[in-house]
Write an enzyme that holds these catalytic residues in place. Sequence first.
Site, short mmCIF file in Angstrom:
data_model
loop_
_atom_site.label_atom_id
_atom_site.label_comp_id
_atom_site.label_asym_id
_atom_site.label_seq_id
_atom_site.Cartn_x
_atom_site.Cartn_y
_atom_site.Cartn_z
N HIS A 121 0.81 -1.22 0.00
CA HIS A 121 0.00 0.00 0.00
C HIS A 121 0.85 1.27 0.00
CE1 HIS A 121 -3.70 -2.39 1.68
NE2 HIS A 121 -3.47 -2.61 0.41
N CYS A 155 6.57 19.58 -12.96
CA CYS A 155 5.40 19.83 -13.82
C CYS A 155 4.36 20.73 -13.16
CB CYS A 155 4.76 18.50 -14.24
SG CYS A 155 3.73 17.78 -12.94
N ASN A 218 -3.17 -12.35 16.32
CA ASN A 218 -4.14 -11.25 16.42
C ASN A 218 -4.92 -11.44 17.72
OD1 ASN A 218 -6.38 -9.43 15.96
ND2 ASN A 218 -6.02 -9.62 13.75
P1 OAD Z 1 -7.33 -2.95 10.34
O1 OAD Z 1 -7.42 -1.73 11.20
O2 OAD Z 1 -8.45 -3.23 9.42
O3 OAD Z 1 -7.15 -4.23 11.28
C1 OAD Z 1 -6.22 -4.22 12.33
C2 OAD Z 1 -6.17 -5.60 12.92
O4 OAD Z 1 -5.13 -5.62 13.88
C3 OAD Z 1 -7.44 -6.05 13.65
O5 OAD Z 1 -7.77 -7.37 13.22
C4 OAD Z 1 -7.04 -6.03 15.12
O6 OAD Z 1 -7.71 -7.04 15.89
C5 OAD Z 1 -5.57 -6.30 15.03
N1 OAD Z 1 -4.75 -5.81 16.15
C6 OAD Z 1 -4.97 -4.75 16.97
N2 OAD Z 1 -3.98 -4.62 17.85
C7 OAD Z 1 -3.10 -5.64 17.61
C8 OAD Z 1 -1.86 -6.05 18.19
N3 OAD Z 1 -1.30 -5.38 19.20
N4 OAD Z 1 -1.25 -7.15 17.67
C9 OAD Z 1 -1.80 -7.84 16.64
N5 OAD Z 1 -2.96 -7.49 16.06
C10 OAD Z 1 -3.61 -6.41 16.53
O7 OAD Z 1 -5.93 -2.85 9.57
P2 OAD Z 1 -5.47 -3.58 8.24
O8 OAD Z 1 -5.99 -4.96 8.18
O9 OAD Z 1 -4.02 -3.35 8.10
O10 OAD Z 1 -5.37 0.57 3.50
O11 OAD Z 1 -6.21 -2.71 7.15
C11 OAD Z 1 -5.98 -2.95 5.80
C12 OAD Z 1 -5.96 -1.68 5.03
O12 OAD Z 1 -7.13 -0.90 5.31
C13 OAD Z 1 -4.83 -0.73 5.38
O13 OAD Z 1 -3.62 -1.05 4.73
C14 OAD Z 1 -5.36 0.57 4.92
C15 OAD Z 1 -6.76 0.49 5.44
O14 OAD Z 1 -7.68 1.27 4.77
C16 OAD Z 1 -4.78 1.54 2.81
O15 OAD Z 1 -4.24 2.49 3.34
C17 OAD Z 1 -4.83 1.32 1.35
#
Ligand code: OAD
Length: 258
Positions: A121, A155, A218
Amino acid sequence: MPHLFPLPLVERLRTARHLVVFSGAGMSAESGVPTFRDAQTGLWARYDPTELASPEAFRRHPKRVWDWYAWRRELVRRARPNPGHEAVARLERWVPQVTVVTQNVDGLHQQAGSRRVIELHGNLHRTVCAQCRRVVPPEAWGPPGPEGVPRCPACGGLLRPDVVWFGEGLPQDAWQAAVRAAQRADVMLVVGTSGLVQPAASLPVMAKEAGAYLVEVNPRPSALSPLMDHTLRGPAGQVLPALVQAVWGTDQGFSKYE
Ligand code: OAD
């Protein structure tokens, strides 16, 4: 002393030749970088993604979007890798091939010392021209125009963070490299992701179909949990060091993550 992690998991890791760590925002939560979808603390609980993380939002309110990313950039600049990132970096001592495929834009895996990191990303610290797509370092940012956003010195286009917004495609070479890594993996650690954002979330499916053993780290179940061979319910900054210690360390790796 009771063994901490089940033996099949330990054996899979110990014999892994190609390990993929697929990480999301939860990986950096313990570094103080907010996740997106956690209730209360997640960024999307406080901000509307369609107002901040899409090309339309940038067209409509460039300064609002620019300022929001400037705030996040500052927040991430102060953040340091946590013991989870460090444990991931240490994997390279024992596993012949380690590939980190991350949805995070904070650069913390690289800061911790991981050498092969695929950023799906983009990266918050890189700025590109929205018009000609040139990467422009801060010292070359042109003065802001009436919109309040620095301009491209080449640009004159508006500058923007080099991150993937909703409605945009992933960087093709990163995506293809991630697919290849997923298909070659014999173990994939899926760390701190809700598994809700495509196409990234399809990588564990591809890995599984190609025969990989899937392990989730997680504290809460995710959309990908049903796919897992094993789940470790706890924060990455605690579970990952304990796991690495249990598999490759010298002590017996006792901890509560049974
Ligand atoms: P999310 O915010 O959707 O999910 C975060 C996950 O981390 C959840 O499942 C939580 O339970 C878990 N979590 C929280 N604290 C934690 C810890 N200390 N250790 C392990 N896990 C923990 O984030 P992403 O899945 O990364 O996109 O989201 C995906 C994409 O959505 C991101 O890359 C971003 C966002 O919109 C873009 O920027 C394109």
